[in-house]
Design a protein around this motif. Structure first.
Motif, mmCIF file in Angstrom:
data_model
loop_
_atom_site.group_PDB
_atom_site.id
_atom_site.type_symbol
_atom_site.label_atom_id
_atom_site.label_comp_id
_atom_site.label_asym_id
_atom_site.label_seq_id
_atom_site.Cartn_x
_atom_site.Cartn_y
_atom_site.Cartn_z
ATOM 1 N N ARG A 180 18.051 -13.170 13.382
ATOM 2 C CA ARG A 180 19.439 -13.601 13.205
ATOM 3 C C ARG A 180 19.938 -14.177 14.517
ATOM 4 N NH1 ARG A 180 22.160 -9.002 12.535
ATOM 5 N NH2 ARG A 180 23.505 -9.296 14.338
ATOM 6 N N GLU A 181 20.573 -15.350 14.430
ATOM 7 C CA GLU A 181 21.133 -16.026 15.595
ATOM 8 C C GLU A 181 20.070 -16.261 16.668
ATOM 9 O OE1 GLU A 181 24.298 -13.476 16.745
ATOM 10 O OE2 GLU A 181 25.515 -13.881 14.972
ATOM 11 N N GLY A 182 18.850 -16.619 16.212
ATOM 12 C CA GLY A 182 17.785 -16.954 17.144
ATOM 13 C C GLY A 182 17.163 -15.771 17.853
ATOM 14 N N GLN A 183 17.455 -14.557 17.392
ATOM 15 C CA GLN A 183 16.926 -13.356 18.025
ATOM 16 C C GLN A 183 16.238 -12.470 16.981
ATOM 17 O OE1 GLN A 183 17.102 -12.695 21.274
ATOM 18 N NE2 GLN A 183 18.578 -14.218 21.968
ATOM 19 N N TRP A 184 15.156 -11.835 17.411
ATOM 20 C CA TRP A 184 14.492 -10.832 16.575
ATOM 21 C C TRP A 184 15.209 -9.522 16.808
ATOM 22 C CZ3 TRP A 184 8.963 -8.458 17.201
ATOM 23 C CH2 TRP A 184 8.523 -7.994 15.953
ATOM 24 N N ARG A 185 15.693 -8.913 15.740
ATOM 25 C CA ARG A 185 16.549 -7.738 15.846
ATOM 26 C C ARG A 185 16.034 -6.597 14.976
ATOM 27 N NH1 ARG A 185 21.997 -9.583 17.601
ATOM 28 N NH2 ARG A 185 21.846 -11.843 17.942
ATOM 29 N N ARG A 186 16.318 -5.379 15.431
ATOM 30 C CA ARG A 186 15.953 -4.165 14.687
ATOM 31 C C ARG A 186 17.206 -3.325 14.469
ATOM 32 N NH1 ARG A 186 14.822 1.274 15.722
ATOM 33 N NH2 ARG A 186 13.184 2.193 14.409
ATOM 34 N N TRP A 187 17.314 -2.794 13.254
ATOM 35 C CA TRP A 187 18.448 -1.940 12.884
ATOM 36 C C TRP A 187 17.917 -0.629 12.329
ATOM 37 C CZ3 TRP A 187 19.906 0.271 8.245
ATOM 38 C CH2 TRP A 187 21.221 0.730 8.129
ATOM 39 N N GLN A 188 18.595 0.469 12.651
ATOM 40 C CA GLN A 188 18.170 1.771 12.139
ATOM 41 C C GLN A 188 19.376 2.585 11.716
ATOM 42 O OE1 GLN A 188 14.953 4.113 14.039
ATOM 43 N NE2 GLN A 188 16.441 5.767 14.267
ATOM 44 N N SER A 189 19.263 3.209 10.570
ATOM 45 C CA SER A 189 20.335 4.043 10.056
ATOM 46 C C SER A 189 20.334 5.397 10.759
ATOM 47 C CB SER A 189 20.150 4.251 8.552
ATOM 48 O OG SER A 189 19.060 5.145 8.318
ATOM 49 N N PRO A 190 21.407 6.165 10.619
ATOM 50 C CA PRO A 190 21.365 7.558 11.085
ATOM 51 C C PRO A 190 20.463 8.373 10.167
ATOM 52 C CG PRO A 190 23.426 7.092 9.937
ATOM 53 C CD PRO A 190 22.713 5.780 10.078
ATOM 54 N N PRO A 191 20.161 9.624 10.492
ATOM 55 C CA PRO A 191 19.339 10.455 9.606
ATOM 56 C C PRO A 191 19.971 10.573 8.223
ATOM 57 C CG PRO A 191 19.540 11.471 11.758
ATOM 58 C CD PRO A 191 20.493 10.321 11.747
ATOM 59 N N LEU A 192 19.163 10.445 7.187
ATOM 60 C CA LEU A 192 19.642 10.465 5.803
ATOM 61 C C LEU A 192 19.042 11.666 5.080
ATOM 62 C CD1 LEU A 192 18.978 6.671 5.172
ATOM 63 C CD2 LEU A 192 21.146 7.708 5.872
ATOM 64 N N LEU A 193 19.871 12.357 4.309
ATOM 65 C CA LEU A 193 19.433 13.593 3.668
ATOM 66 C C LEU A 193 19.463 13.543 2.148
ATOM 67 C CD1 LEU A 193 21.215 16.168 6.017
ATOM 68 C CD2 LEU A 193 18.823 15.453 6.075
ATOM 69 N N THR A 194 20.067 12.528 1.570
ATOM 70 C CA THR A 194 20.145 12.456 0.116
ATOM 71 C C THR A 194 19.639 11.108 -0.370
ATOM 72 O OG1 THR A 194 22.392 11.530 0.019
ATOM 73 C CG2 THR A 194 22.190 13.939 0.180
ATOM 74 N N ARG A 195 19.256 11.087 -1.652
ATOM 75 C CA ARG A 195 18.793 9.838 -2.248
ATOM 76 C C ARG A 195 19.897 8.785 -2.226
ATOM 77 N NH1 ARG A 195 14.845 8.368 -5.941
ATOM 78 N NH2 ARG A 195 14.093 10.509 -5.999
ATOM 79 N N GLY A 196 21.124 9.218 -2.473
ATOM 80 C CA GLY A 196 22.239 8.276 -2.443
ATOM 81 C C GLY A 196 22.435 7.664 -1.066
ATOM 82 N N ASP A 197 22.256 8.471 -0.008
ATOM 83 C CA ASP A 197 22.385 7.949 1.349
ATOM 84 C C ASP A 197 21.305 6.912 1.652
ATOM 85 O OD1 ASP A 197 24.565 9.537 1.835
ATOM 86 O OD2 ASP A 197 23.432 11.129 2.837
ATOM 87 N N VAL A 198 20.092 7.172 1.176
ATOM 88 C CA VAL A 198 18.999 6.221 1.399
ATOM 89 C C VAL A 198 19.302 4.899 0.700
ATOM 90 C CG1 VAL A 198 16.566 5.748 0.973
ATOM 91 C CG2 VAL A 198 17.269 8.026 1.728
#
Length: 234
Positions: A102-120
């Motif tokens: 995105r915008e000419g850059q390789w980027r990584r995103w990570q969620s916080p820890p997830l504990l439920t199927r709905g959160d995932v």
């Protein structure tokens, strides 16, 4: 008796000019050395950042977790999303990770820890929005810029060939058991049902093209081998 003879005005001017010329040449030499050192340091930082990004890429794939009826790995042509276990403790839940250009850059995103199927499921959707720069400030704060990137491609190794990840043969009843999935599945309350989900391929290949003017330019290919079929190696 001889009288002492001093320097003439012309001689003094010539000496001053010579000293000025030497000082200017010395300064230009020191300035050139300083600039070269700064450029070398910057290029070393660029190489280190790219190496770290590629190592993180492999680490994310090595810690994939497959849940029933949930995709563990998916490429939609814009963003590669995956579900990985928490490396500190299996009971801490899992993370959804996304990689995108995105915008000419390789980027990584990570969620916080997830504990439920709905959160995932919610984090999976947020990762797609983030790749389109439609996420909120919280999503943007969870991203890391890896390196400048001109373009990138993703391939899956399936059926003894590298194929398009978006082809129709990417789904099936499930993948081979994951040794870490039991504890992580308990953390998200996964049911024991088996559905048709995107299979984790035998290998993943990324081909990244780095723009000119960087420490590294041109095309780099990185292959990952599924440890379950590669003897534990990637």
């Amino acid at each position: 008796m001889k009288t002492a003879r001093g320097f003439t005005l012309v001689e003094l001017l010539v000496a001053i000019f010579a000293l000025s010329l030497m000082a200017m040449l010395s300064w230009r030499g020191l300035d050139g050395m300083s600039r070269a050192q700064a450029q070398t340091s910057a290029r070393a930082d660029e190489v280190l950042a790219l190496q770290t990004g590629l190592a993180q890429w492999s680490a994310d794939l090595d810690t994939l977790v497959q849940f029933p009826q949930l995709a563990a790995l998916e490429w939609n042509g814009r963003v590669l999303r995956l579900t990985r276990r928490d490396t500190t403790s299996a009971t801490e839940g899992v993370h959804v990770v996304a990689w995108a250009r995105r915008e000419g850059q390789w980027r990584r995103w990570q969620s916080p820890p997830l504990l439920t199927r709905g959160d995932v499921t919610k984090a999976w959707e947020e990762a797609d929005l983030w790749s389109q720069n439609q996420g909120g400030d919280e999503q943007l704060r969870r991203e890391v810029v890896v390196a400048p990137l001109e373009e990138w491609q993703v391939f899956y190794y399936r059926g003894d060939a590298w194929t398009n990840p978006m082809s129709s043969d990417a789904s099936g009843p499930g993948m081979a058991p994951n040794p870490f999935a039991a504890a992580a599945a308990a953390a998200v309350g996964a049911a024991g049902r088996t559905g048709r989900v995107a299979l984790v391929p035998d290998g993943v290949r990324i081909v990244i093209t780095l723009p000119p003017g960087q420490a590294l330019t041109g095309r780099i290919t990185r292959d990952w081998v599924n440890p379950q079929v590669g003897g534990g190696k990637s």
